[in-house]
Motif scaffolding. Structure first.
Motif, mmCIF file in Angstrom:
data_model
loop_
_atom_site.group_PDB
_atom_site.id
_atom_site.type_symbol
_atom_site.label_atom_id
_atom_site.label_comp_id
_atom_site.label_asym_id
_atom_site.label_seq_id
_atom_site.Cartn_x
_atom_site.Cartn_y
_atom_site.Cartn_z
ATOM 1 N N GLY A 74 0.818 -1.216 0.000
ATOM 2 C CA GLY A 74 0.000 0.000 0.000
ATOM 3 C C GLY A 74 0.849 1.262 0.000
ATOM 4 N N ALA A 75 1.903 1.274 0.812
ATOM 5 C CA ALA A 75 2.794 2.435 0.850
ATOM 6 C C ALA A 75 3.532 2.623 -0.470
ATOM 7 C CB ALA A 75 3.790 2.285 1.998
ATOM 8 N N THR A 78 0.989 3.737 -3.223
ATOM 9 C CA THR A 78 0.564 5.120 -2.978
ATOM 10 C C THR A 78 1.663 6.099 -3.368
ATOM 11 O OG1 THR A 78 -0.880 4.400 -1.189
ATOM 12 C CG2 THR A 78 -0.268 6.728 -1.229
ATOM 13 N N GLY A 79 2.895 5.780 -2.983
ATOM 14 C CA GLY A 79 4.023 6.650 -3.345
ATOM 15 C C GLY A 79 4.210 6.752 -4.844
ATOM 16 N N ALA A 81 1.911 6.190 -7.163
ATOM 17 C CA ALA A 81 0.754 6.878 -7.756
ATOM 18 C C ALA A 81 0.868 8.391 -7.571
ATOM 19 C CB ALA A 81 -0.538 6.358 -7.139
ATOM 20 N N ILE A 82 1.308 8.824 -6.406
ATOM 21 C CA ILE A 82 1.495 10.266 -6.164
ATOM 22 C C ILE A 82 2.588 10.811 -7.072
ATOM 23 C CG2 ILE A 82 2.294 11.949 -4.454
ATOM 24 C CD1 ILE A 82 0.792 10.262 -2.342
ATOM 25 N N HIS A 95 -4.933 6.116 -13.664
ATOM 26 C CA HIS A 95 -4.503 5.581 -12.365
ATOM 27 C C HIS A 95 -5.191 4.247 -12.079
ATOM 28 C CE1 HIS A 95 -1.950 8.733 -10.791
ATOM 29 N NE2 HIS A 95 -2.830 9.653 -11.186
ATOM 30 N N TRP A 99 -2.898 1.083 -11.536
ATOM 31 C CA TRP A 99 -2.619 0.685 -10.157
ATOM 32 C C TRP A 99 -3.467 -0.464 -9.626
ATOM 33 C CZ3 TRP A 99 1.928 2.025 -9.735
ATOM 34 C CH2 TRP A 99 2.388 3.255 -10.182
ATOM 35 N N THR A 103 -1.471 -3.567 -8.121
ATOM 36 C CA THR A 103 -1.691 -3.880 -6.706
ATOM 37 C C THR A 103 -2.123 -5.330 -6.527
ATOM 38 O OG1 THR A 103 -2.325 -1.586 -6.289
ATOM 39 C CG2 THR A 103 -2.972 -3.217 -4.646
#
Length: 134
Positions: A74-75, A78-79, A81-82, A95, A99, A103
């Motif tokens: 998840g981290a 998320t990183g 994707a940002i 996205h 993702w 994932t």
């Protein structure tokens, strides 16, 4: 104490040719005979090894790997994707297309390897529940 066939021993002649812990986990190898029979599905353990008959149901892997994988993957996702959003600014559907499959694939692959790693380590270290005589 009698040794089981293929049981681990620290002598070099007994470990020669055996896959490392990481290799065995990656390929889903039986901890006793090294056959690739550990899994019955993507992340479901088989009841027993089809080659040597080792009972996999006696091992207790639990849900530990799932919790760690949720946090770690998840981290990372998320990183990433940002970073993608700040550098390229794609539409939201991009996205989702990128993702969601990444994932799912990362969780399935990571869960398979981590569950196998724990089961093989439990077998090689002769670990078990306290007070249980086997």
């Amino acid at each position: 104490m009698t040794e089981q066939p293929g049981s681990p021993d620290d002598t070099p002649e007994n470990t020669k040719g055996r896959p490392s812990l990481a290799e065995a986990a990656l390929f889903g190898c039986c901890p006793r005979c090294d056959a690739r029979t550990l899994f019955d599905g993507p992340v479901k353990f088989a009841e027993r090894c089809r080659a040597c008959g080792l009972d996999f149901t006696r091992f207790n892997v639990g849900d530990g790997p799932a919790g760690f994988l949720t946090l770690i993957i998840g981290a990372l996702i998320t990183g990433l994707a940002i970073w993608l959003d700040l550098s390229v600014r794609p539409p939201f559907w991009v996205h989702i297309v990128i993702w969601v499959p990444v994932t799912v694939a990362a969780v399935l692959a990571g869960l398979r390897v981590s569950k196998a790693l724990l089961l093989i380590a439990e077998y090689r270290n002769k670990a078990g529940e306290a007070g249980r005589d086997e």
